[in-house]
Design a protein around this motif. Structure first.
Motif, mmCIF file in Angstrom:
data_model
loop_
_atom_site.group_PDB
_atom_site.id
_atom_site.type_symbol
_atom_site.label_atom_id
_atom_site.label_comp_id
_atom_site.label_asym_id
_atom_site.label_seq_id
_atom_site.Cartn_x
_atom_site.Cartn_y
_atom_site.Cartn_z
ATOM 1 N N ALA A 153 0.837 -1.205 0.000
ATOM 2 C CA ALA A 153 0.000 0.000 0.000
ATOM 3 C C ALA A 153 0.872 1.256 0.000
ATOM 4 O O ALA A 153 0.567 2.231 -0.702
ATOM 5 C CB ALA A 153 -0.927 -0.006 1.205
ATOM 6 N N LYS A 154 1.969 1.243 0.757
ATOM 7 C CA LYS A 154 2.884 2.394 0.778
ATOM 8 C C LYS A 154 3.562 2.569 -0.576
ATOM 9 O O LYS A 154 3.766 3.692 -1.035
ATOM 10 C CB LYS A 154 3.939 2.221 1.866
ATOM 11 N N LEU A 155 3.923 1.456 -1.215
ATOM 12 C CA LEU A 155 4.550 1.541 -2.539
ATOM 13 C C LEU A 155 3.596 2.154 -3.561
ATOM 14 O O LEU A 155 3.998 2.963 -4.389
ATOM 15 C CB LEU A 155 4.997 0.160 -3.021
ATOM 16 N N ARG A 156 2.314 1.761 -3.489
ATOM 17 C CA ARG A 156 1.334 2.302 -4.430
ATOM 18 C C ARG A 156 1.131 3.802 -4.222
ATOM 19 O O ARG A 156 0.906 4.538 -5.164
ATOM 20 C CB ARG A 156 -0.004 1.585 -4.268
ATOM 21 N N CYS A 175 7.125 10.805 -10.058
ATOM 22 C CA CYS A 175 7.611 10.915 -11.430
ATOM 23 C C CYS A 175 9.078 11.329 -11.399
ATOM 24 O O CYS A 175 9.459 12.240 -10.656
ATOM 25 C CB CYS A 175 6.770 11.944 -12.191
ATOM 26 N N LYS A 176 9.891 10.684 -12.218
ATOM 27 C CA LYS A 176 11.315 11.029 -12.264
ATOM 28 C C LYS A 176 11.555 12.378 -12.914
ATOM 29 O O LYS A 176 12.565 13.015 -12.680
ATOM 30 C CB LYS A 176 12.087 9.946 -13.014
ATOM 31 N N PHE A 229 1.957 2.677 -13.073
ATOM 32 C CA PHE A 229 1.708 4.046 -12.630
ATOM 33 C C PHE A 229 1.722 4.996 -13.821
ATOM 34 O O PHE A 229 2.430 4.752 -14.805
ATOM 35 C CB PHE A 229 2.796 4.501 -11.644
ATOM 36 N N VAL A 230 0.968 6.093 -13.707
ATOM 37 C CA VAL A 230 0.990 7.157 -14.706
ATOM 38 C C VAL A 230 1.167 8.489 -13.991
ATOM 39 O O VAL A 230 0.765 8.653 -12.839
ATOM 40 C CB VAL A 230 -0.300 7.186 -15.569
ATOM 41 N N CYS A 231 1.771 9.444 -14.681
ATOM 42 C CA CYS A 231 1.972 10.783 -14.126
ATOM 43 C C CYS A 231 0.854 11.687 -14.611
ATOM 44 O O CYS A 231 0.713 11.902 -15.819
ATOM 45 C CB CYS A 231 3.320 11.347 -14.545
ATOM 46 N N LEU A 253 2.749 9.814 -8.457
ATOM 47 C CA LEU A 253 2.174 9.041 -9.553
ATOM 48 C C LEU A 253 0.850 8.415 -9.132
ATOM 49 O O LEU A 253 0.619 8.116 -7.964
ATOM 50 C CB LEU A 253 3.139 7.941 -9.990
ATOM 51 N N PHE A 254 0.005 8.199 -10.104
ATOM 52 C CA PHE A 254 -1.302 7.588 -9.907
ATOM 53 C C PHE A 254 -1.210 6.115 -10.285
ATOM 54 O O PHE A 254 -0.797 5.777 -11.389
ATOM 55 C CB PHE A 254 -2.336 8.315 -10.784
#
Length: 117
Positions: free
Chosen positions: A61-64, A69-70, A97-99, A76-77
Motif C-alpha cells: 500500500a505504501k509503494l502504491r 515521477c522522475k 503508474f501514470v503521471c 504518480l497515480f
C-alpha cells in the motif's frame, strides 16, 4: 671510422628517438582515453524483474501511494491495472503508474514480490 662519423650517427639516432617519443605521445591512445568495457545496465530496486521489491500487504500500500515521477516529482497515480508474472520461479506483481502532470503519458512499472503470511 672517424670521430665525426660516430658523433653524426649518435645525433641521427637521438633525433630519431626524439621524433618517435613525440609521435607516440601525440598519436597513440592512452589507457585513460580508452573506453571502459560496457557494463550491463543497472536497474533501481523494482524497475526490473531481477530487482523486484519484496513487500507485505502494508508495504505494498505504501509503494502504491509513494511513487513519484522522475521528471517532475509529482506523485504518480496507480492505474489499478496490475499484472501477475513469473520470473525465476517467483510470482511477481507488476504495478503500473501514470503521471497526471507530465504532458503525454508517462508510465512507470514497479516489480514487487509479495510476501506471504
Amino acid at each position: 671510422m672517424t670521430v665525426g662519423t660516430v658523433v653524426g650517427t649518435v645525433v641521427v639516432v637521438a633525433i630519431t628517438i626524439a621524433i618517435g617519443v613525440v609521435a607516440d605521445k601525440k598519436l597513440s591512445p592512452r589507457a585513460k582515453n580508452l573506453a571502459a568495457p560496457a557494463k550491463p545496465p543497472s536497474h533501481a530496486a523494482g524497475e526490473a524483474p531481477a530487482t523486484a521489491i519484496r513487500a507485505g500487504a502494508a508495504q505494498l500500500a505504501k509503494l502504491r501511494a509513494g511513487q513519484r515521477c522522475k521528471t517532475c516529482r509529482t506523485v504518480l497515480f496507480a492505474d489499478g491495472a496490475d499484472d501477475e508474472v513469473r520470473f525465476a520461479e517467483h510470482g511477481l506483481l507488476v504495478l503500473h503508474f501514470v503521471c497526471p502532470a507530465c504532458p503525454g503519458v508517462r508510465q512507470r512499472s514497479l516489480y514487487v514480490e509479495p510476501l506471504s503470511g
